[in-house]
Design a protein around this motif. Structure first.
Motif, PDB file in Angstrom:
ATOM      1  N   GLY A  81       3.976  -6.878  35.736  1.00  0.00           N
ATOM      2  CA  GLY A  81       3.295  -5.676  35.283  1.00  0.00           C
ATOM      3  C   GLY A  81       4.111  -4.446  35.615  1.00  0.00           C
ATOM      4  N   VAL A  82       4.295  -3.583  34.623  1.00  0.00           N
ATOM      5  CA  VAL A  82       5.077  -2.359  34.807  1.00  0.00           C
ATOM      6  C   VAL A  82       4.336  -1.181  34.188  1.00  0.00           C
ATOM      7  N   ALA A  83       4.656  -0.002  34.650  1.00  0.00           N
ATOM      8  CA  ALA A  83       4.218   1.221  33.972  1.00  0.00           C
ATOM      9  C   ALA A  83       5.386   1.629  33.083  1.00  0.00           C
ATOM     10  N   GLU A  84       5.159   1.543  31.783  1.00  0.00           N
ATOM     11  CA  GLU A  84       6.220   1.752  30.794  1.00  0.00           C
ATOM     12  C   GLU A  84       6.096   3.126  30.147  1.00  0.00           C
ATOM     13  N   ARG A  85       7.180   3.848  30.129  1.00  0.00           N
ATOM     14  CA  ARG A  85       7.238   5.152  29.450  1.00  0.00           C
ATOM     15  C   ARG A  85       7.780   4.938  28.042  1.00  0.00           C
ATOM     16  N   GLU A  86       7.096   5.512  27.070  1.00  0.00           N
ATOM     17  CA  GLU A  86       7.532   5.415  25.681  1.00  0.00           C
ATOM     18  C   GLU A  86       8.934   5.992  25.545  1.00  0.00           C
ATOM     19  N   ARG A  87       9.848   5.199  25.048  1.00  0.00           N
ATOM     20  CA  ARG A  87      11.260   5.581  24.980  1.00  0.00           C
ATOM     21  C   ARG A  87      11.507   6.743  24.018  1.00  0.00           C
ATOM     22  N   THR A  88      10.879   6.741  22.874  1.00  0.00           N
ATOM     23  CA  THR A  88      11.210   7.751  21.870  1.00  0.00           C
ATOM     24  C   THR A  88      10.699   9.142  22.209  1.00  0.00           C
ATOM     25  N   THR A  89       9.507   9.220  22.801  1.00  0.00           N
ATOM     26  CA  THR A  89       8.943  10.542  23.068  1.00  0.00           C
ATOM     27  C   THR A  89       8.830  10.876  24.547  1.00  0.00           C
ATOM     28  N   SER A  90       8.844   9.857  25.399  1.00  0.00           N
ATOM     29  CA  SER A  90       8.575   9.999  26.838  1.00  0.00           C
ATOM     30  C   SER A  90       7.215  10.639  27.082  1.00  0.00           C
ATOM     31  N   GLY A  91       6.351  10.669  26.051  1.00  0.00           N
ATOM     32  CA  GLY A  91       5.075  11.341  26.157  1.00  0.00           C
ATOM     33  C   GLY A  91       3.913  10.451  26.536  1.00  0.00           C
ATOM     34  N   SER A  92       4.061   9.150  26.441  1.00  0.00           N
ATOM     35  CA  SER A  92       2.973   8.241  26.785  1.00  0.00           C
ATOM     36  C   SER A  92       3.457   7.210  27.790  1.00  0.00           C
ATOM     37  N   VAL A  93       2.540   6.831  28.675  1.00  0.00           N
ATOM     38  CA  VAL A  93       2.801   5.788  29.666  1.00  0.00           C
ATOM     39  C   VAL A  93       1.814   4.668  29.402  1.00  0.00           C
ATOM     40  N   TYR A  94       2.302   3.431  29.419  1.00  0.00           N
ATOM     41  CA  TYR A  94       1.478   2.266  29.160  1.00  0.00           C
ATOM     42  C   TYR A  94       1.481   1.337  30.367  1.00  0.00           C
ATOM     43  N   CYS A  95       0.346   0.697  30.588  1.00  0.00           N
ATOM     44  CA  CYS A  95       0.251  -0.392  31.555  1.00  0.00           C
ATOM     45  C   CYS A  95       0.688  -1.635  30.782  1.00  0.00           C
ATOM     46  N   THR A  96       1.879  -2.131  31.081  1.00  0.00           N
ATOM     47  CA  THR A  96       2.520  -3.156  30.262  1.00  0.00           C
ATOM     48  C   THR A  96       2.778  -4.429  31.056  1.00  0.00           C
ATOM     49  N   LEU A  97       2.543  -5.552  30.414  1.00  0.00           N
ATOM     50  CA  LEU A  97       2.899  -6.852  30.966  1.00  0.00           C
ATOM     51  C   LEU A  97       4.187  -7.282  30.266  1.00  0.00           C
ATOM     52  N   LEU A  98       5.244  -7.438  31.034  1.00  0.00           N
ATOM     53  CA  LEU A  98       6.571  -7.745  30.512  1.00  0.00           C
ATOM     54  C   LEU A  98       6.875  -9.225  30.727  1.00  0.00           C
ATOM     55  N   PHE A  99       7.340  -9.886  29.672  1.00  0.00           N
ATOM     56  CA  PHE A  99       7.687 -11.307  29.723  1.00  0.00           C
ATOM     57  C   PHE A  99       9.205 -11.458  29.634  1.00  0.00           C
ATOM     58  N   ILE A 100       9.787 -12.090  30.646  1.00  0.00           N
ATOM     59  CA  ILE A 100      11.240 -12.298  30.707  1.00  0.00           C
ATOM     60  C   ILE A 100      11.504 -13.796  30.807  1.00  0.00           C
ATOM     61  N   GLY A 101      12.387 -14.287  29.962  1.00  0.00           N
ATOM     62  CA  GLY A 101      12.718 -15.709  29.969  1.00  0.00           C
ATOM     63  C   GLY A 101      13.785 -16.046  30.991  1.00  0.00           C
ATOM     64  N   ARG A 102      13.819 -17.305  31.361  1.00  0.00           N
ATOM     65  CA  ARG A 102      14.813 -17.798  32.343  1.00  0.00           C
ATOM     66  C   ARG A 102      16.240 -17.637  31.834  1.00  0.00           C
ATOM     67  N   GLU A 103      16.386 -17.390  30.528  1.00  0.00           N
ATOM     68  CA  GLU A 103      17.713 -17.153  29.956  1.00  0.00           C
ATOM     69  C   GLU A 103      18.205 -15.736  30.259  1.00  0.00           C
ATOM     70  N   GLY A 104      17.315 -14.923  30.831  1.00  0.00           N
ATOM     71  CA  GLY A 104      17.691 -13.554  31.175  1.00  0.00           C
ATOM     72  C   GLY A 104      17.454 -12.563  30.046  1.00  0.00           C
ATOM     73  N   THR A 105      16.538 -12.901  29.148  1.00  0.00           N
ATOM     74  CA  THR A 105      16.237 -12.006  28.028  1.00  0.00           C
ATOM     75  C   THR A 105      14.765 -11.614  28.045  1.00  0.00           C
ATOM     76  N   ILE A 106      14.485 -10.458  27.485  1.00  0.00           N
ATOM     77  CA  ILE A 106      13.102 -10.019  27.345  1.00  0.00           C
ATOM     78  C   ILE A 106      12.491 -10.772  26.175  1.00  0.00           C
ATOM     79  N   LEU A 107      11.423 -11.516  26.453  1.00  0.00           N
ATOM     80  CA  LEU A 107      10.733 -12.251  25.403  1.00  0.00           C
ATOM     81  C   LEU A 107       9.779 -11.328  24.653  1.00  0.00           C
TER      82      LEU A 107
END
Length: 137
Positions: A81-107
């Motif tokens: 779980g991360v607090a994610e800032r919207e990349r394009t505007t930096s105006g919104s923050v989301y409570c985000t669940l991030l999934f990362i694979g054992r291959e080292g990539t963001i799923l």
């Protein structure tokens, strides 16, 4: 509960050494839960909110690069779980669940659809676009 000074890569490696295939972290493990959300708005509230927003992460970004490398090195899937800032505007923050694979990539990621009452002062509403299954061994 997070131990003082514990860092995701250390926790990922430790879990992998015990035989874990998936390592899970709680909601907003990075940078932590916005403790101030239940306080009355005032100068200190706004200072805490500004500091919190400045500590959020972008996806992808430097923090996710570290997490991906740790998942790959340990050979485990990571859900965090991360607090994610919207990349394009930096105006919104989301409570985000991030999934990362054992291959080292963001799923993928899932943004919390409806934050609770006080959380809405900090986190934006997500949508259902991240509600999907990631097929793993």
């Amino acid at each position: 509960m997070r131990r003082p000074g514990s860092k995701p890569p250390q926790e990922i490696e430790r879990a992998a050494q015990t035989g874990a295939a998936v390592v899970g972290f709680s909601e907003t493990w990075l940078p932590g839960y916005p403790f101030f959300v239940t306080a009355a708005p005032g100068e200190l509230w706004w200072q805490a909110a500004a500091r919190y927003v400045s500590s959020t992460i972008t996806i992808p970004g430097p923090e996710t690069n570290v997490l991906c490398a740790a998942a790959h090195k340990a050979g485990v899937d990571v859900v965090i779980g991360v607090a994610e800032r919207e990349r394009t505007t930096s105006g919104s923050v989301y409570c985000t669940l991030l999934f990362i694979g054992r291959e080292g990539t963001i799923l993928g990621r899932h943004r919390k659809i409806k934050p609770t009452l006080q959380e809405r002062a900090v986190w934006a509403d997500g949508d259902a676009s991240g509600l999907q299954v990631y097929q793993r061994d």
